[in-house]
Design an enzyme around this catalytic site. Sequence first.
Site, PDB file in Angstrom:
ATOM      1  CE1 TYR A  30      47.642  67.960 -10.142  1.00 28.24           C
ATOM      2  CE2 TYR A  30      49.454  69.005  -8.995  1.00 28.24           C
ATOM      3  CZ  TYR A  30      48.860  67.872  -9.504  1.00 28.24           C
ATOM      4  OH  TYR A  30      49.469  66.661  -9.372  1.00 28.24           O
ATOM      5  CD1 TRP A  34      48.534  66.294  -3.501  1.00 28.13           C
ATOM      6  CD2 TRP A  34      48.106  64.891  -1.828  1.00 28.13           C
ATOM      7  NE1 TRP A  34      49.127  65.097  -3.810  1.00 28.13           N
ATOM      8  CE2 TRP A  34      48.888  64.214  -2.791  1.00 28.13           C
ATOM      9  CE3 TRP A  34      47.731  64.206  -0.691  1.00 28.13           C
ATOM     10  CZ2 TRP A  34      49.275  62.893  -2.649  1.00 28.13           C
ATOM     11  CZ3 TRP A  34      48.132  62.896  -0.540  1.00 28.13           C
ATOM     12  CH2 TRP A  34      48.884  62.245  -1.512  1.00 28.13           C
TER      13      TRP A  34
END
Length: 774
Positions: A111, A113
């Site tokens: 999880y 970017w």
Amino acid sequence: MPTRRVPTAAHWGIGYAVVEDGRLVAVEPRDDDPSPSAIRHSIVDAVDGPARVRHPHVRRGFLEHGPDSRRDRGTDELVRVDWETALDLAASHLDRIRTDHGNQAIFGGSYGWSSAGRFHHAQSQVHRFLNSIGGYTRHKDNYSFAAAMVTTPHVVGNYWKLRDQFTPWTAVAEHGELVVAFGGLPSRNTQMGNGGAGRHEITGMIQACRDRGVEFIGFGPIRSDLDTSLEAEWHFLRPGSDVAAMLGIAHTLITEDLHDRSFLDRYTVGADRLIDYITGAADGVPKSPEWASPLCGVPADVIASVARRMASSRTVVSTAIGVQRAQYGEQPMWMTIALAALLGQIGLPGAGFGLGYSQNALVGRAAHEIEWTSLPQGKRSIDSFIPVARIADLLLNPGDSFDYDGERHEYPDIRAVYWAGGNPFHHHQDLFRLREAFRRPEVVIVNEPFFTATARHADIVFPTTTTLERNDWASTNAEFVLTAMHQAIDPVGESRNDYDIFTALAGRLGAAETYTEGRTESDWLRWLWASNRERADSIGVELPDFDIAWEMGFVDLPPAGRDQHVMFGDFRADPDAAPLPTPSGRIELFSETVAGFGYADCPGHPAWFAPDEWLGADGRTNRHPLHLISNQPAARLHSQLDDGPVSRTTKIDGREPLTIHPDDAAERGLAAGDVALVRNDRGACVVGIRISDEVMPGVVQIATGAWFDPYDHPELGLIDLHGNPNVVTSDVGTSSLAQGPSSSSTLVEIEPLTVDVPPVRAHRGTATVGVHGT
């Protein structure tokens, strides 16, 4: 060697990596970026800095004693090993666990970017790998806007599609008159765009609205969440009370007959049920401005006056996405839509609502309606999942049941965690609880370029490349440029890309062909581009062939021609011909579906709930009287590049700064530049003090993202040395509906630090993990 300028992309900007003698010396933006982010400078030092993972590592206790040593995770020494040893060890434990316990016993924890590239995207890679070996337990939703993601499908439709359809700021500038912004429009967030921000335009677009005469009213606990250049009318509002203020506004609209009855009848369902709740006909409690004022801290006459201005203006009702990261966070999302519906302006040019304007550099721009190709994650053979923010519950409470979006599920018994891309010791809440949870599985494997806390709580750490050390394509739906991300520098140390790591593991587990489909990195990049050419062609955009595009570096797209787009314009024109994707095809101000779930904490219409920490049942309100806001940082992306110079220069004595109102600081004997302790019953962290009247009295603010640096202090007990606010935030779900994170529902106390504490060690790499308490 001559200086090279290599096209590259990162979430904080698209531009060039400048390389001299094989070393990265600068990152430069494209010439057409009006406001490039300074965060890009940090990668120059960080890419080969002391926190970099250069070699495979295995925790010493795991090497010697295997899973029986799991209690030492996070304090044990990490030992350098060769690649074959690390790969064989990881593959053997994954194979053992899937054989003995089933693939649902493996949690695919990715999880965050991670990379802007579409091929070397860690989350896609790890999920594809785990699917290739039989499946895994996954997460649903995200930490950023989980409550919105689960709520809006019941009210107006899928959140991702909704966000892509927000009325752009260019249309607001042309047609709008008033923007009412709950939580403001924080410009610091617009430095980032997931998948790469090429032109940082949002701040300028919002300023253009003001320059054209649009007025701004803001509600929230931090006045600087609206830029001063907008000349906004700002009203301090108690954190977690947005719905109370919204209900007070709605009450005025209804009782003064300022709402649009014809709009409600034609375009919504359940309006009468909501109106009965607001007026008090349903429960005997009118949600008037006088009722709302003591809850939210905004004077009743201000609430009523704002309602009248909204009704007499072409109005956008905007709620920042951070508002829903609180207990009962579903309610402000739903109530924002309800307010806009009561005004009757949804579907009009320059009006309506937005849930998360200014959450990044891309939302609020008029983009092409196209979804670029990503790496396929493979066939999902099992459907075991958790809501994303329930990771600690999953690891601590196997077999327990949980509610989610109308269904009841059971936490599987997780024996292995594989994390690639992301740092749960940044974005999760109650980190000492998470630390305990991370000691429960039999094995934790992490792919990571840096020695983050997640890497330091692993048994096996594989060193991975950064975006500058591999080839990729960057393409994001709301940007107007596709970027050929050329490899700029050699891999640091022995690092490898995720694809090569997973290919080696898949080969050991008999899944190489399933995982790779016989393709190399180059083959996949050509496949991605060919797919993107087909998608572009479907909207009449012609892209060059791969070799030409790769040589170009940047492939600019023509304007989308949607600068005056109106969200729900077609729906307003003919709701029968263009229905919404809801059960009724209308805006659901009362949802029979949600009501049917029978949740006491999320009824069938937006409603007011006081956050549990307000209640003070355990005396917490008196002992911990300050409300903590842990918002997004301005000097890094979440926790990415916290070890870089841009982030480090914001620290005070190496600690993350805490902003406190002058009155609250004086009451506690705190001065600017002091080092202090933030504490509650969950933990404590060390911060530097910054004093400002930009925060309302009774509120303190710490940006998220300081790398977690736990320390067992002889007098204070377990503390974090670095100022990570998630040491003290609450790890409870928003409600039974979404189970999202509720970090903003946190109360704390601040006190001067009167004992010695060590300096921050989090950025030192392996030197920080050798001995407990050093």
